[in-house]
Scaffold this active site. Structure first.
Site, PDB file in Angstrom:
ATOM      1  CG  ASP A   1      62.271  16.083 -47.357  1.00  0.00           C
ATOM      2  OD1 ASP A   1      63.492  16.072 -47.042  1.00  0.00           O
ATOM      3  OD2 ASP A   1      61.454  16.854 -46.834  1.00  0.00           O
TER       4      ASP A   1
ATOM      5  CG  ASP B   1      66.552  16.711 -48.052  1.00  0.00           C
ATOM      6  OD1 ASP B   1      66.214  15.793 -47.306  1.00  0.00           O
ATOM      7  OD2 ASP B   1      66.055  17.856 -47.981  1.00  0.00           O
TER       8      ASP B   1
ATOM      9  CG  ASN C   1      62.092  19.920 -47.876  1.00  0.00           C
ATOM     10  OD1 ASN C   1      61.712  20.506 -46.873  1.00  0.00           O
ATOM     11  ND2 ASN C   1      63.287  19.370 -47.970  1.00  0.00           N
TER      12      ASN C   1
ATOM     13  CB  THR D   1      67.812  14.154 -44.546  1.00  0.00           C
ATOM     14  OG1 THR D   1      67.552  13.700 -45.882  1.00  0.00           O
ATOM     15  CG2 THR D   1      69.145  13.618 -44.080  1.00  0.00           C
TER      16      THR D   1
ATOM     17  CG  PHE E   1      59.446  20.940 -42.448  1.00  0.00           C
ATOM     18  CD1 PHE E   1      58.225  21.513 -42.767  1.00  0.00           C
ATOM     19  CD2 PHE E   1      59.966  19.980 -43.318  1.00  0.00           C
ATOM     20  CE1 PHE E   1      57.533  21.148 -43.908  1.00  0.00           C
ATOM     21  CE2 PHE E   1      59.286  19.598 -44.464  1.00  0.00           C
ATOM     22  CZ  PHE E   1      58.067  20.187 -44.756  1.00  0.00           C
ATOM     23  CG  ASN E   2      62.738  16.818 -41.614  1.00  0.00           C
ATOM     24  OD1 ASN E   2      62.197  17.281 -42.611  1.00  0.00           O
ATOM     25  ND2 ASN E   2      64.050  16.684 -41.497  1.00  0.00           N
TER      26      ASN E   2
ATOM     27  CG  HIS F   1      68.435  22.287 -41.450  1.00  0.00           C
ATOM     28  ND1 HIS F   1      68.359  22.841 -40.202  1.00  0.00           N
ATOM     29  CD2 HIS F   1      67.841  23.194 -42.287  1.00  0.00           C
ATOM     30  CE1 HIS F   1      67.740  24.012 -40.267  1.00  0.00           C
ATOM     31  NE2 HIS F   1      67.420  24.252 -41.527  1.00  0.00           N
ATOM     32  CG  ASP F   2      68.329  17.533 -44.566  1.00  0.00           C
ATOM     33  OD1 ASP F   2      67.886  17.580 -43.397  1.00  0.00           O
ATOM     34  OD2 ASP F   2      67.617  17.695 -45.562  1.00  0.00           O
TER      35      ASP F   2
HETATM   36  C1  BDR Z   1      64.443  20.250 -42.341  1.00  0.00           C
HETATM   37  O1  BDR Z   1      63.282  20.634 -43.086  1.00  0.00           O
HETATM   38  C2  BDR Z   1      63.585  20.758 -44.450  1.00  0.00           C
HETATM   39  O2  BDR Z   1      63.197  22.017 -44.926  1.00  0.00           O
HETATM   40  C3  BDR Z   1      65.068  20.541 -44.612  1.00  0.00           C
HETATM   41  O3  BDR Z   1      65.316  19.773 -45.776  1.00  0.00           O
HETATM   42  C4  BDR Z   1      65.479  19.823 -43.348  1.00  0.00           C
HETATM   43  O4  BDR Z   1      65.412  18.424 -43.523  1.00  0.00           O
HETATM   44  C5  BDR Z   1      64.866  21.406 -41.448  1.00  0.00           C
HETATM   45  O5  BDR Z   1      63.849  21.704 -40.540  1.00  0.00           O
HETATM   46 CA    CA Z   2      65.147  17.382 -45.684  1.00  0.00          CA
END
Ligand code: BDR
Ligand code: CA
Length: 309
Positions: free
Chosen positions: A11, A16, A40, A124, A165-166, A238-239
């Protein structure tokens, strides 16, 4: 060299985008397709961003748009982190190719069932496309080697105190994935909050002068700002952890867990609840990345960007 066939489900999103740049740069990986999900930002934006990044680096794997909203909930986006476009910061030229005229779930099914080798999924973003895939075409599971995903948190959340978040965006889809029986490698906040890109790393990229390095430095300028304002001394990438693990697992420290997804909690929806009882006999369903060699990881990202110069 035998390559690992992967499909990225994403996303974009700054991190990402960097995960895509990393995946396309590595000869150990064979990127069969990129499927896109809302997260996102809305689906039209995340799809456009994926195509823009791939066009910028001159790679054209099949790209398909998937779910525009979570399986059972309304979509929540993250403009505070990624801006209104989902990829705010530098101006990136329009894409030079079109997406497939099929739904991401159908593209996933086609590639997974047609692959002579079991495929590795690299999600991701919210797990909506994968949740729908497993519900609609459960037979694909037998040709999936493993799932290396970014999501969740054992010690903490980010979007809420309990949830990352994801997983927070689509807990029902995550629940389907975590109960699928497929081996899961979870790059959760526990490791990604150590996968820091520091100001000096951004400067290193910018100073190297290549067009992809400079683009990523400019993306990081915007993205790091969000974290800086919250007192962080680095920007968590993160990703890219979910990709980096496949290329160099030796950079990571892992620990097995049984993890359930909280779908109903008033304060805890989207929590990845890890069973930490030493006497528990719950079966492990997740290998969690809990720490990493930050320097090795940062060098891998910088090398990936420079490989396009
Ligand atoms: C995740 O949430 C999104 O903001 C980032 O792309 C990552 O996948 C981190 O919590
Ligand atoms: Ca992401």
């Amino acid at each position: 060299m035998k390559k690992i066939p992967i499909i990225m489900d994403c996303d974009p999103g700054h991190d990402d985008a960097i995960a895509l740049i990393l995946a396309c740069s590595r000869e150990e990986l064979d990127l069969k397709a990129v499927t896109v999900v809302a997260g996102n930002q809305t689906l039209d934006k995340t799809l456009g961003n994926a195509k823009k990044i791939l066009s910028f680096i001159g790679k054209h794997p099949p790209v398909a748009a998937g779910a525009a909203k979570p399986m059972f909930r309304e979509l929540q986006t993250a403009p505070s982190v990624h801006g209104e476009s989902g990829l705010d910061g530098p101006s990136i030229p329009e894409p030079d190719f079109r997406e497939e005229r099929m739904h991401a779930v159908d593209l996933l099914r086609e590639i997974i069932t047609g692959s002579p080798e079991p495929v590795t999924l690299v999600p991701t973003g919210p797990l909506t496309n994968i949740g729908i895939l497993f519900t609609t075409y459960p037979e694909v599971k037998k040709n999936i080697q493993r799932i290396s995903l970014m999501g969740g948190g054992i010690e903490t959340g980010n979007w809420t105190s309990a949830a990352e978040f994801n997983i927070f965006v689509d807990p029902e889809a995550a629940d389907i994935v975590f109960r699928s029986g497929i081996p899961i490698i979870m790059s959760s906040l526990d490791v990604t909050h150590r996968a820091f890109f520091m100001q000096e790393d951004i400067d290193r990229l910018r100073n190297s002068g290549g067009r992809v390095s400079v683009l990523v430095a400019e993306l990081m300028d915007f993205y790091y700002n969000y974290y800086k304002k919250r007192g962080s001394t680095g920007a968590p990438l993160h990703d890219p952890c979910a990709v980096a693990y496949l290329v160099k697992p030796e950079l990571f420290i892992t620990k097995p867990y049984h993890i359930d997804i909280e779908c109903a909690g008033k304060f805890t929806a989207g929590m990845t609840l890890a069973d930490r009882r030493p006497w528990s006999d719950a079966e492990f369903n997740v290998t969690a990345n809990i720490d990493l060699d930050r320097e090795g990881f940062v060098n891998m990202i910088i090398k990936a960007c420079e490989s396009y110069n």
